[in-house]
Design a protein around this motif. Structure first.
Motif, PDB file in Angstrom:
ATOM      1  N   GLU A   1       1.027  -1.530   0.250  1.00  0.00           N
ATOM      2  CA  GLU A   1      -0.091  -0.072   0.101  1.00  0.00           C
ATOM      3  C   GLU A   1       1.102   0.953  -0.055  1.00  0.00           C
ATOM      4  O   GLU A   1       0.901   2.560  -0.545  1.00  0.00           O
ATOM      5  CB  GLU A   1      -0.976  -0.009   1.494  1.00  0.00           C
TER       6      GLU A   1
ATOM      7  N   PHE B   1       0.658   4.587  -2.479  1.00  0.00           N
ATOM      8  CA  PHE B   1       1.092   5.499  -1.828  1.00  0.00           C
ATOM      9  C   PHE B   1       1.626   6.620  -2.325  1.00  0.00           C
ATOM     10  O   PHE B   1       1.611   7.846  -2.606  1.00  0.00           O
ATOM     11  CB  PHE B   1       0.883   5.337  -0.474  1.00  0.00           C
TER      12      PHE B   1
ATOM     13  N   LEU C   1      -6.565   4.090  -0.982  1.00  0.00           N
ATOM     14  CA  LEU C   1      -5.259   4.836  -1.018  1.00  0.00           C
ATOM     15  C   LEU C   1      -6.694   5.895   0.010  1.00  0.00           C
ATOM     16  O   LEU C   1      -5.495   6.881   0.876  1.00  0.00           O
ATOM     17  CB  LEU C   1      -5.882   5.432  -2.061  1.00  0.00           C
TER      18      LEU C   1
ATOM     19  N   TRP D   1      -5.379   6.235   3.229  1.00  0.00           N
ATOM     20  CA  TRP D   1      -3.666   7.344   3.422  1.00  0.00           C
ATOM     21  C   TRP D   1      -3.716   8.394   3.487  1.00  0.00           C
ATOM     22  O   TRP D   1      -3.257   9.489   4.604  1.00  0.00           O
ATOM     23  CB  TRP D   1      -2.637   6.748   2.608  1.00  0.00           C
TER      24      TRP D   1
END
Length: 232
Positions: free
Chosen positions: A63, A67, A85, A88
């Motif tokens: 991830e 990101f 996403l 984040w």
């Protein structure tokens, strides 16, 4: 970004723990420019700023790689990655990309109509669909996805208007979720008339728009509403 990438990376980001932990060589300037959180982190006398290392033990390396592509402005939000996403972008206060996630998730909600949830309709997975919508509502509230919340509000109100075609979907747990996340309540003193009736301080009314009468009817006739209700 091209000018920054012509220089060697100047900070290491450790993501994950144990054997799954991965190290990413990154650019401090790119992180600071993209995120107020990183900017604050590197502007103060914090450990990350002193040893040129950031540790994200609770994050997933895959991830983070996705990101970071947005840190470098090479990533694109789409229907496959928006759910991954959004947390984040919310945590690191990247508003522009969070809004793109919101727009993408809102579009997935507007694809539904209330006929998708009719008990006598053609959709055999209507209960799973409805539970999924409520799950997306909880997700949207947690990460401040306002457009997605609004789209779900409209859809739920429309489903509720279908009456007996959809009433079975509104279980106690589902109503509780809606009350907590979508339809605010206000406590009112209500006097019940009739023999032995007394004023009660333990009644909650839905303080939303006029589309919520079904929920109020359901709440007041179900076992989930008592003088000690803990909805709010």
């Amino acid at each position: 970004t091209k000018k920054i990438r012509s220089l060697p990376p100047d900070i290491v980001v450790e993501v994950g723990t144990g054997e799954a932990m991965r190290q990413f060589d990154c650019y401090k300037a790119a992180l600071c420019f993209a995120s107020p959180v990183f900017d604050l982190m590197f502007s103060n006398d914090m450990a990350e700023n002193n040893d040129d290392r950031v540790r994200l033990p609770e994050k997933d390396p895959g991830e983070f790689k996705l990101f970071y592509s947005f840190i470098e402005h090479t990533g694109r939000v789409n229907s496959d990655n928006a759910l991954t996403l959004a947390p984040w972008f919310h945590e690191f206060q990247m508003k522009r990309y969070l809004e793109e996630c919101d727009e993408m998730l809102e579009g997935s909600i507007t694809d539904y109509t209330r006929r998708d949830f009719y008990i006598h309709g053609e959709n055999e997975n209507r209960e799973e669909y409805f539970a999924s919508i409520l799950g997306q509502l909880q997700f949207a509230v947690r990460f401040d996805l306002d457009d997605t919340i609004s789209a779900i509000d409209v859809l739920i109100a429309d489903i509720a208007k279908a009456g007996c075609e959809t009433i079975d979907l509104f279980t106690v747990q589902h109503v509780r979720t809606l009350v907590e996340h979508c339809f605010p309540l206000e406590k009112k003193k209500v006097r019940r008339f009739g023999e032995g009736a007394e004023a009660s301080d333990g009644v909650y009314r839905i303080a939303s728009n006029g589309n919520c009468r079904l929920f109020w009817k359901y709440l007041t006739t179900s076992s989930c509403v008592t003088g000690q209700t803990d909805f709010v």
